[in-house]
Design an enzyme around this catalytic site. Structure first.
Site, PDB file in Angstrom:
ATOM      1  N   SER A  10      25.421  43.227  56.667  1.00  0.00           N
ATOM      2  CA  SER A  10      25.365  43.656  55.263  1.00  0.00           C
ATOM      3  C   SER A  10      26.550  43.015  54.538  1.00  0.00           C
ATOM      4  O   SER A  10      27.708  43.327  54.833  1.00  0.00           O
ATOM      5  CB  SER A  10      25.475  45.175  55.165  1.00  0.00           C
ATOM      6  OG  SER A  10      25.824  45.524  53.831  1.00  0.00           O
ATOM      7  N   HIS A  14      21.529  41.252  54.937  1.00  0.00           N
ATOM      8  CA  HIS A  14      21.183  42.450  54.177  1.00  0.00           C
ATOM      9  C   HIS A  14      22.019  42.482  52.901  1.00  0.00           C
ATOM     10  O   HIS A  14      23.255  42.392  52.962  1.00  0.00           O
ATOM     11  CB  HIS A  14      21.479  43.679  55.050  1.00  0.00           C
ATOM     12  CG  HIS A  14      21.072  44.992  54.462  1.00  0.00           C
ATOM     13  ND1 HIS A  14      19.771  45.438  54.463  1.00  0.00           N
ATOM     14  CD2 HIS A  14      21.817  45.958  53.858  1.00  0.00           C
ATOM     15  CE1 HIS A  14      19.735  46.636  53.883  1.00  0.00           C
ATOM     16  NE2 HIS A  14      20.951  46.972  53.525  1.00  0.00           N
ATOM     17  N   ASP A  23      22.981  44.615  49.592  1.00  0.00           N
ATOM     18  CA  ASP A  23      22.951  45.966  49.016  1.00  0.00           C
ATOM     19  C   ASP A  23      23.177  45.951  47.516  1.00  0.00           C
ATOM     20  O   ASP A  23      24.263  45.594  47.060  1.00  0.00           O
ATOM     21  CB  ASP A  23      24.063  46.815  49.660  1.00  0.00           C
ATOM     22  CG  ASP A  23      23.734  47.181  51.077  1.00  0.00           C
ATOM     23  OD1 ASP A  23      24.573  46.967  51.960  1.00  0.00           O
ATOM     24  OD2 ASP A  23      22.620  47.670  51.299  1.00  0.00           O
ATOM     25  N   MET A  59      19.265  50.035  45.793  1.00  0.00           N
ATOM     26  CA  MET A  59      19.719  51.412  45.604  1.00  0.00           C
ATOM     27  C   MET A  59      19.948  51.597  44.104  1.00  0.00           C
ATOM     28  O   MET A  59      21.072  51.697  43.610  1.00  0.00           O
ATOM     29  CB  MET A  59      21.016  51.674  46.390  1.00  0.00           C
ATOM     30  CG  MET A  59      20.793  51.737  47.874  1.00  0.00           C
ATOM     31  SD  MET A  59      22.312  51.547  48.817  1.00  0.00           S
ATOM     32  CE  MET A  59      22.379  49.759  48.893  1.00  0.00           C
ATOM     33  N   MET A 116      18.154  55.332  56.344  1.00  0.00           N
ATOM     34  CA  MET A 116      19.583  55.412  56.049  1.00  0.00           C
ATOM     35  C   MET A 116      20.252  56.343  57.056  1.00  0.00           C
ATOM     36  O   MET A 116      19.857  57.495  57.196  1.00  0.00           O
ATOM     37  CB  MET A 116      19.821  55.925  54.627  1.00  0.00           C
ATOM     38  CG  MET A 116      19.408  54.990  53.506  1.00  0.00           C
ATOM     39  SD  MET A 116      20.072  53.334  53.661  1.00  0.00           S
ATOM     40  CE  MET A 116      21.825  53.663  53.539  1.00  0.00           C
ATOM     41  N   PHE A 164      28.070  53.358  49.958  1.00  0.00           N
ATOM     42  CA  PHE A 164      29.316  52.753  50.422  1.00  0.00           C
ATOM     43  C   PHE A 164      29.185  52.246  51.857  1.00  0.00           C
ATOM     44  O   PHE A 164      28.446  52.811  52.655  1.00  0.00           O
ATOM     45  CB  PHE A 164      30.473  53.780  50.360  1.00  0.00           C
ATOM     46  CG  PHE A 164      30.721  54.294  48.977  1.00  0.00           C
ATOM     47  CD1 PHE A 164      30.077  55.459  48.535  1.00  0.00           C
ATOM     48  CD2 PHE A 164      31.540  53.605  48.087  1.00  0.00           C
ATOM     49  CE1 PHE A 164      30.262  55.933  47.234  1.00  0.00           C
ATOM     50  CE2 PHE A 164      31.734  54.071  46.788  1.00  0.00           C
ATOM     51  CZ  PHE A 164      31.090  55.238  46.359  1.00  0.00           C
ATOM     52  N   GLY A 187      26.787  52.688  59.270  1.00  0.00           N
ATOM     53  CA  GLY A 187      27.615  53.183  60.386  1.00  0.00           C
ATOM     54  C   GLY A 187      27.197  52.643  61.736  1.00  0.00           C
ATOM     55  O   GLY A 187      27.513  53.228  62.772  1.00  0.00           O
TER      56      GLY A 187
HETATM   57  C1  DX5 Z   1      25.159  51.704  52.209  1.00  0.00           C
HETATM   58  C2  DX5 Z   1      24.446  50.380  52.449  1.00  0.00           C
HETATM   59  C3  DX5 Z   1      24.681  49.862  53.849  1.00  0.00           C
HETATM   60  C4  DX5 Z   1      26.145  49.589  54.136  1.00  0.00           C
HETATM   61  C5  DX5 Z   1      26.330  49.343  55.617  1.00  0.00           C
HETATM   62  O1  DX5 Z   1      24.664  52.295  51.033  1.00  0.00           O
HETATM   63  O2  DX5 Z   1      23.062  50.504  52.274  1.00  0.00           O
HETATM   64  O3  DX5 Z   1      23.931  48.663  54.033  1.00  0.00           O
HETATM   65  O4  DX5 Z   1      26.558  48.457  53.416  1.00  0.00           O
HETATM   66  O5  DX5 Z   1      27.704  49.188  55.848  1.00  0.00           O
HETATM   67  P1  DX5 Z   1      28.355  49.771  57.195  1.00  0.00           P
HETATM   68  O6  DX5 Z   1      27.663  49.053  58.303  1.00  0.00           O
HETATM   69  O7  DX5 Z   1      29.802  49.420  57.046  1.00  0.00           O
HETATM   70  O8  DX5 Z   1      28.091  51.246  57.213  1.00  0.00           O
HETATM   71 ZN    ZN Z   2      21.795  48.746  52.835  1.00  0.00          ZN
END
Ligand code: DX5
Ligand code: ZN
Length: 229
Positions: free
Chosen positions: A11, A36, A38, A72, A141, A147, A181
């Site tokens: 991401s 990915h 975001d 999002m 999710m 974040f 995560g």
């Molecule tokens: C959160 C995003 C995720 C996030 C993943 O709203 O959709 O894609 O960037 O980041 P990590 O892997 O650090 O949780």
């Molecule tokens: Zn994401």
């Protein structure tokens, strides 16, 4: 489109944006092809990330990469074309943001992109039953969206397992993606639960050694698919 599953999907939200091109190339040189992206609007989620311009910059940096755009945002219908034009290969929208989800998924397909539906941690998998035949991917999710760097929500394993059973029972072949995560402490178990695409932001870009982190995460993801004797 065939993918070599399970796969790791960095991401880019967690990347160092002062050298985004360099970090994208580092991932690509380490064998990553799925990225990915975001997109956050500060309304659907309490954070603002970036827009079609950055997706376009990723596309021009890596012409052959697979770009998975996670919206999002409120009113995603209004922006689908912008992300398709910017170079998205797949656009995923939140169930919670789409009053006319079936039409939104159809619109994504009509733009020539693969389609995905996303649900937040508190949204039950069962609610997706009637849209599953129409999507190419379901994104679960495993953190509350908005974040990177958040703690993995442990109940996500059961949601993956439940979704994998629904897919099997319906004879469908959509991809199962997990997001939030994901790291070396949970990726193997997520693969065992049925995840095809592992989104990883901080565990890749904040690792201090991107290629080594990618190798380690891919190895663990693969080990989770080995049949237990
Ligand atoms: C959160 C995003 C995720 C996030 C993943 O709203 O959709 O894609 O960037 O980041 P990590 O892997 O650090 O949780
Ligand atoms: Zn994401």
């Amino acid at each position: 489109m065939n993918f070599n599953l399970p796969l790791l999907a960095p991401s880019i939200l967690a990347a160092d944006f002062s050298k985004l091109g360099e970090e994208l190339k580092t991932c690509s040189d380490a064998g990553i092809n799925w990225f990915h992206c975001d997109i956050m609007d500060g309304h659907f989620v309490p954070n603002i990330s970036y827009g079609p311009g950055i997706v376009g910059a990723v596309r021009s940096t890596l012409p052959d990469a697979f770009l998975d755009v996670h919206l999002m945002i409120e009113n995603p219908d209004q922006y689908l074309e912008d992300y398709a034009d910017a170079g998205a290969d797949l656009i995923s929208v939140h169930y919670e943001a789409c009053p006319h989800l079936h039409r939104t998924i159809q619109s994504i397909g009509q733009l020539g992109c693969m389609s995905g539906v996303v649900i937040n941690p508190a949204t039950p998998v069962s609610i997706l039953k009637s849209i599953l035949p129409d999507v190419d991917l379901v994104l679960l999710m495993s953190v509350n969206p908005g974040f990177g760097g958040q703690k993995f929500i442990e109940s996500s394993y059961d949601k993956v397992r439940e979704l994998a059973v629904m897919r099997e029972e319906a004879g469908l072949s959509f991809l199962i993606e997990i997001d939030g995560g994901v790291g070396n402490k949970n990726i193997k178990k997520l693969s065992q639960a049925g995840v095809d695409v592992h989104v990883a932001g901080s565990s890749v870009f904040k690792s201090g050694d991107i290629p080594a982190a990618i190798r380690e995460l891919e190895k663990l993801a693969l080990s989770g698919t080995e049949k237990v004797a």
